[in-house]
Every structure is written in structure tokens, then in C-alpha cells.
Design an enzyme around this catalytic site. Structure first.
Site, PDB file in Angstrom:
ATOM      1  CG  LEU A   1      -1.592   1.311   1.607  1.00 43.03           C
ATOM      2  CD1 LEU A   1      -2.600   1.704   0.532  1.00 43.03           C
ATOM      3  CD2 LEU A   1      -2.264   1.208   2.970  1.00 43.03           C
ATOM      4  CB  SER A   2       0.881   4.262   0.460  1.00 41.98           C
ATOM      5  OG  SER A   2       1.269   5.604   0.406  1.00 41.98           O
ATOM      6  CB  ALA A   3       5.747   4.182   0.898  1.00 41.84           C
TER       7      ALA A   3
ATOM      8  CB  ALA B   1       6.095   3.220  -4.449  1.00 42.38           C
TER       9      ALA B   1
ATOM     10  CG  HIS C   1      -3.373   7.445   0.153  1.00 44.18           C
ATOM     11  ND1 HIS C   1      -2.853   7.041  -1.056  1.00 44.18           N
ATOM     12  CD2 HIS C   1      -2.410   7.181   1.080  1.00 44.18           C
ATOM     13  CE1 HIS C   1      -1.644   6.565  -0.880  1.00 44.18           C
ATOM     14  NE2 HIS C   1      -1.354   6.625   0.406  1.00 44.18           N
TER      15      HIS C   1
END
Length: 332
Positions: A144-146, A149, A280
């Protein structure tokens, strides 16, 4: 969180999640010795009782402001692991590396094969496979999120290790270099042609075999990571797989749009979910019938269980979840 060395670990107990049974208390243990650990990360694992030999492995990466425990508390990967019979690896970022506990997907030292955080996670995977006799051909990564990425980074750096991935509210591989560039790309999006995005992945390793299957999830009301980044991730992996630009199928699943790209064998190898009205975070289905209800930090009840659909896409579950409505006939 109790700690132990040499693999003989004690556990912290997850207090449960909004979409898990209240009595669920998985034993998630820390393992301190798993290699040189150049990224200085922590390793947690959950292994269901009586795990069969050659079981799959799922690697789940938390987002900024989260920990391994809070990620599992919110979306209950460990509960699904116990039900479907796979092992779970939960890497955790240290505050010493990043105050907000963000994985370093934007750091030049943490975006290459056999360096930094990617190598630390690869070492964790190697230990899990060897210790629990897992299937090296069925290793999957999500975040998730970072963490999403960093999932992009791991899929690019180790396509020979991961059979599939799921990127939730994340960024394409090499979307940014450095902290300020990362913030700019997150807020405004970072657009590149598909051939350029795909070239970054293909240049990340010497791999020329089968590429990972990739599931992309993003809320259309995300104000932290611009939803345009989800579309760019799709462009990157459609390019890697050398697929037509347009999807082969378009469906609505529990009210949310799902597009899929098929290979020549008719298998969905890239899919995209655009979660209507979600900010988010990760979508869950808590069973209340509510929509857009915050159930834990960065976890929203959107009436669709993200991890259930990801597990089905990877082939870990035989039953397709959700209510599907075809929006466009199949065709290449």
C-alpha cells in the site's frame, strides 16, 4: 512486539481487523537473522499451522505511518493466509531509516536489484522459502502507498522471484528520484509513454522470461497519490507484457470498474481496479453494507475486499469473489 534471534521467535498478537472475525488473533513473529540486510529492515512472518509443503508465499508491505502489525490489523492478510494455506511475510521499515516509516522507493540506493531495501526483502524471501519449504514459483508481493511503490520496485528488480504483484495506491517503477521529486510525482502524477515505462522495468534485470502478473488498485478520490499514477502503472506493465493498449475486458465488480489485459493464452496478466469514492488507502468489505467508511488507518469499507480479489487473480483462491457485471464484450 516481542523479539527473538536466530529464528526462534516469539510473537505479537494482532488485535484483529474490521473485516475479520473478532476472535482472530494470529501469531506474527519477528525473525532477526535473515542475511546481510543492507536496507536495515525488520522481518515479520505468519505461518499457518500445518502449512503444506510447496505452499505459496505472499509478501505484504505497509504504507507510510504503518507497521507490519497495523497493516495486518487493517486488512487481515494473516486471516486469509490461514484460510487459503499460504505463508505471509511482512517486512517493516524502521524509523531510523525514515521517520514516517516509508519504504525508500524514491531513493537511488533502494531501487536497484541486489541493493538496499530490495535486497533485504529478497533475503527475507529466501529464508522463508528455505525454512518452510515453500514453492519458489508461487511467490507474490503486494503493498500500500509507499509499500505499493516498493512493490513496483521489487517486481522490476526481481521478476525471476515474483510470479505476481498487487500495487495499491502506489507509484510506477522509477517514477521519482529523491524525496522532493517523489512528493511532486505523488501529488501531480508522472506521465511517460508506455514504451519508456516498460523500458525502465526491462533494464532493471537481465530477465527475459515470463513476467509477473500485476493487479493495480487506486481510489478515484485519492488526494495523497494522484489516481493518474495508477493509470501510469498500468501503462508500465501493459508495455512490459507487450499487450494492446486497450483492455480486453471491462467489468463492474461490486460497483467499481475493473479492466483487464489478456495474453495470447487468454489469461489476465494485468488488471486495474478504480475504486469509486475512495481516498488514499485499501478497500475492504466489512459486511455492514456501508461505503467509504474508515475502518482503520488507510483502510476503507468500500464494499469490495481487495485482498480476496488479489488472491483470486494470483490463483491462490479458486472462487471468484464479488458481483460482476460485464460492461464491454471481450475482444482484442
Amino acid at each position: 512486539m516481542a523479539r527473538a534471534t536466530g529464528g526462534a521467535a516469539t510473537a505479537f498478537r494482532n488485535p484483529g481487523s474490521a473485516n475479520a472475525a473478532p476472535s482472530w488473533r494470529p501469531d506474527i513473529v519477528e525473525v532477526e537473522e535473515f542475511g546481510s540486510n543492507p536496507g536495515n529492515l525488520r522481518m515479520y512472518r505468519f505461518v499457518p499451522p500445518r502449512l503444506s509443503r510447496n505452499a505459496p508465499l505472499v509478501v505484504a508491505l505497509h504504507g507510510c505511518g504503518q507497521t507490519a502489525a497495523s497493516l495486518d490489523h487493517g486488512i487481515a492478510w494473516s486471516q486469509l493466509a490461514a484460510r487459503l494455506g499460504f505463508a505471509l511475510l511482512l517486512p517493516e521499515q524502521k524509523r531510523a531509516n525514515n521517520f514516517n516509516r516509508c519504504f525508500g522507493w524514491f531513493s537511488p540506493g533502494d531501487m536497484e536489484r541486489d541493493r538496499g531495501e530490495p535486497l533485504s526483502i529478497r533475503q527475507m524471501v529466501d529464508r522463508m522459502v528455505a525454512e518452510h519449504r515453500l514453492d519458489p514459483g508461487r511467490i507474490y508481493v503486494t503493498g500500500l502507498s509507499a509499500g505499493g511503490a516498493m512493490t513496483s520496485t521489487l517486481l522490476a528488480a526481481y521478476p525471476d522471484v515474483f510470479a505476481g504483484g498487487a500495487i495499491v495506491a502506489g507509484m510506477p517503477y522509477k517514477a521519482a528520484y529523491g524525496r522532493m521529486d517523489a512528493l511532486n510525482a505523488m501529488v501531480h502524477g508522472r506521465a511517460r509513454p508506455s514504451i519508456v515505462w516498460a523500458g525502465l522495468v526491462r533494464a532493471a534485470s537481465a530477465h527475459r522470461g515470463r513476467w509477473p502478473r500485476v493487479s493495480v488498485w487506486h481510489g478515484d478520490s485519492d488526494r495523497t497519490v494522484n489516481p493518474a499514477n495508477g493509470a501510469e502503472i498500468v501503462k508500465q506493465w501493459v508495455g512490459v507484457h507487450r499487450l494492446p493498449r486497450g483492455p480486453a475486458t471491462v467489468d463492474k465488480v461490486n460497483g467499481h470498474m475493473r479492466r483487464a489485459w489478456l495474453n495470447r493464452a487468454g489469461e489476465a496478466v494485468v488488471e486495474e481496479y478504480v475504486v469509486k469514492g475512495m481516498a488514499h488507502g485499501t478497500p475492504v468489505r466489512a459486511g455492514s453494507g456501508a461505503r467509504s467508511v474508515l475502518t482503520a488507518p488507510y483502510v476503507f469499507d468500500m464494499g469490495i475486499a481487495c485482498i480476496e480479489h488479489i488472491a483470486w487473480f494470483w490463483g491462490l483462491s479458486k472462487r471468484r469473489p464479488g458481483r460482476w457485471t460485464r460492461q464491454r464484450p471481450s475482444g482484442r
